[in-house]
Design a protein around this motif. Structure first.
Motif, PDB file in Angstrom:
ATOM      1  N   GLY A 165      -2.194  -7.318  -6.805  1.00 50.37           N
ATOM      2  CA  GLY A 165      -2.863  -7.533  -5.372  1.00 50.37           C
ATOM      3  C   GLY A 165      -3.506  -9.136  -5.505  1.00 50.37           C
TER       4      GLY A 165
ATOM      5  N   CYS B  40       0.886  -1.206   0.065  1.00 46.84           N
ATOM      6  CA  CYS B  40      -0.036  -0.110  -0.058  1.00 46.84           C
ATOM      7  C   CYS B  40       0.972   1.226  -0.054  1.00 46.84           C
ATOM      8  CB  CYS B  40      -0.821  -0.056   1.148  1.00 46.84           C
ATOM      9  SG  CYS B  40       0.016   0.132   2.912  1.00 46.84           S
TER      10      CYS B  40
ATOM     11  N   GLN C 224      -3.853  -1.621  -3.719  1.00 50.00           N
ATOM     12  CA  GLN C 224      -3.045  -1.696  -4.908  1.00 50.00           C
ATOM     13  C   GLN C 224      -3.664  -0.803  -6.170  1.00 50.00           C
ATOM     14  OE1 GLN C 224      -3.840  -5.204  -3.557  1.00 50.00           O
ATOM     15  NE2 GLN C 224      -2.615  -4.221  -1.949  1.00 50.00           N
TER      16      GLN C 224
ATOM     17  N   VAL D  11       2.046  -3.656 -10.535  1.00 49.17           N
ATOM     18  CA  VAL D  11       1.454  -3.770  -9.101  1.00 49.17           C
ATOM     19  C   VAL D  11       0.513  -4.731  -9.222  1.00 49.17           C
ATOM     20  CG1 VAL D  11       0.021  -2.538  -7.336  1.00 49.17           C
ATOM     21  CG2 VAL D  11       1.661  -1.032  -8.740  1.00 49.17           C
TER      22      VAL D  11
ATOM     23  N   LEU E 286      -3.424  -2.601 -12.862  1.00 48.36           N
ATOM     24  CA  LEU E 286      -3.475  -3.432 -11.746  1.00 48.36           C
ATOM     25  C   LEU E 286      -3.474  -5.012 -12.030  1.00 48.36           C
ATOM     26  CD1 LEU E 286      -3.118  -3.917  -8.773  1.00 48.36           C
ATOM     27  CD2 LEU E 286      -5.763  -3.865  -8.701  1.00 48.36           C
TER      28      LEU E 286
END
Length: 331
Positions: free
Chosen positions: A278, A164, A290, A276, A303
Motif C-alpha cells: 500500500g 482492495c 491493503q 501486498v 503488509l
C-alpha cells in the motif's frame, strides 16, 4: 509463442457474462516481452485508464518492467493485456457490435469477474496454463486478486498494489459521481471534469500543498486548477468516455466475498506466494484495505508500505520501491 513490443490481438470467442448476456466475438489486445519457456510467464494487469504500453518511452511502468529491472524481461515472458470494456484495442464500447455500428452506450455492463474470465480465455489462447506471477495495481489489483481466488492453481505468485478486497462506499461514491457527470455534460466536457475529480483522489493533499499552494499563474488561474485542467484535457484526447463509464462500473462491482461466504473465506482460497503493498499517502485506497488483504491471504507474510508523497499514483511513480518488491516476489 509470440514475442515483441507490437500490440497484437487475441480472439477468444463468445463470452457469457455474469448477467447471463453473451458478448460475441471478444478480442483482447496485448503485448509481450521476452521468451516463454513454459514456466516463466508473468501477467501485468493495468489500472482504469491504462493500456498495454508498459515498457519503453511513454510506458506506464517503464522503470519497473524491462531488461534487468524488477520485472526482468530477460528472465520472464511478460504479458500485458488490455482490459475487457476498454478502448485500447480490446472489445469495448468503441468496437463494432453485431450490427456493425459502434457499441457505444449499448455495451453491456461487465464485472471484474467478467474481465478476468476474458483474461482466462486469453491465457488459454496464448498457451499459458499457469502464471509464474500475476501483478496489478489499483483496478489491475482487483483483477489480479480475482485471478488468484477463482483460479488458485493457475497463479504461483501474486503482487497486489494499492487495491482492495471490495470497493468501498467512498470509492463507489467518487466513481459513480464521475460517471453521472459524463452522462450529464457529454463525452468531452464530462470526461474532462471526471478526470479532474479522479486526479484529485489519485494524489495527496500534502503534494498539492507543497507543489502548488495558492500559487496563481500569469493567466490568473490557480496553478493547481491549471494542472487538473491539463490532465482532464490529456485524457479526453486518448480515452473514450463510454469505456470510462463501463470500467468504472466494473470497479464498483468488485467484491471478492460476493457469493463466496465473505471476504475472509474468499481470501483464504488463495494459494499463491503473495506480496501486498500500500501507499502511505493514498487517500483513495487507504492502507486499511491493503492490511485486510495482507492479513487474510495465507501466502502473505506482512503488509509492505511504499513511502510516497504522491498518493495513490505512488504505485506508478515510486518505481524503485515497487521494482524492489517485484524482484523480491519473483526471485
Amino acid at each position: 509463442m509470440p514475442r515483441g513490443e507490437v500490440t497484437q490481438q487475441a480472439a477468444i470467442g463468445n463470452l457469457t457474462l455474469e448477467s447471463g448476456e453473451v458478448l460475441p466475438d471478444v478480442t483482447l489486445a496485448y503485448e509481450t516481452w521476452g521468451e516463454y519457456d513454459g514456466s516463466n510467464a508473468v501477467l501485468i494487469l493495468h489500472a482504469l485508464t491504462g493500456d498495454t504500453r508498459v515498457t519503453g518511452e511513454g510506458g506506464w511502468w517503464s522503470q519497473v518492467v524491462g531488461p534487468g529491472l524488477g520485472i526482468d524481461t530477460d528472465r520472464f515472458f511478460v504479458v500485458a493485456a488490455n482490459i475487457l470494456g476498454g478502448c485500447r484495442g480490446s472489445t469495448g464500447p468503441t468496437t463494432p457490435a453485431p450490427d456493425g455500428a459502434r457499441w457505444g452506450t449499448r455495451f453491456p455492463s461487465v464485472t471484474v469477474r467478467d474481465q478476468v474470465a476474458a483474461e482466462v480465455a486469453f491465457s488459454d489462447a496464448l498457451g499459458v496454463d499457469t502464471w509464474y506471477g500475476v501483478i496489478g495495481g489499483s483496478a489491475g489489483g482487483m483483477r489480479a486478486l480475482e485471478w488468484a481466488i477463482e483460479h488458485p492453481e493457475r497463479v504461483e505468485r501474486l503482487f497486489l498494489l494499492a487495491t482492495c478486497a471490495a470497493a468501498s462506499a467512498d470509492q463507489i461514491a467518487l466513481s459513480a459521481t464521475q460517471n453521472d457527470i459524463i452522462r450529464a455534460a457529454g463525452p468531452v466536457a464530462g470526461l474532462d471534469l471526471a478526470r479532474r475529480i479522479a486526479h484529485i483522489s489519485y494524489r495527496s493533499e500534502t503534494e498539492f500543498a507543497e507543489r502548488f499552494g495558492r500559487l496563481v499563474q500569469d493567466d490568473g488561474r490557480f496553478a493547481v486548477e491549471s494542472y487538473l485542467q491539463h490532465h482532464g484535457d490529456k485524457l479526453v484526447k486518448r480515452f473514450d468516455a463510454d469505456s470510462y463509464i463501463v470500467l468504472s462500473d466494473a470497479m464498483n462491482s468488485h467484491d471478492v466475498g460476493r457469493g463466496r461466504g465473505g471476504v475472509h473465506a474468499a481470501l483464504g482460497r488463495i494459494q499463491a506466494e503473495t506480496v501486498v503493498a500500500g501507499i502511505d499517502s493514498d487517500r483513495l485506497y487507504p492502507l486499511y484495505q491493503q492490511l485486510e488483504l495482507a492479513d487474510g491471504i495465507p501466502g502473505c507474510e506482512a503488509l509492505d508500505i511504499v513511502k510516497s508523497p504522491y498518493g495513490h499514483d505512488g504505485f506508478l511513480i515510486e518505481a524503485d520501491q515497487v521494482g524492489d518488491l517485484a524482484r523480491r516476489l519473483l526471485a
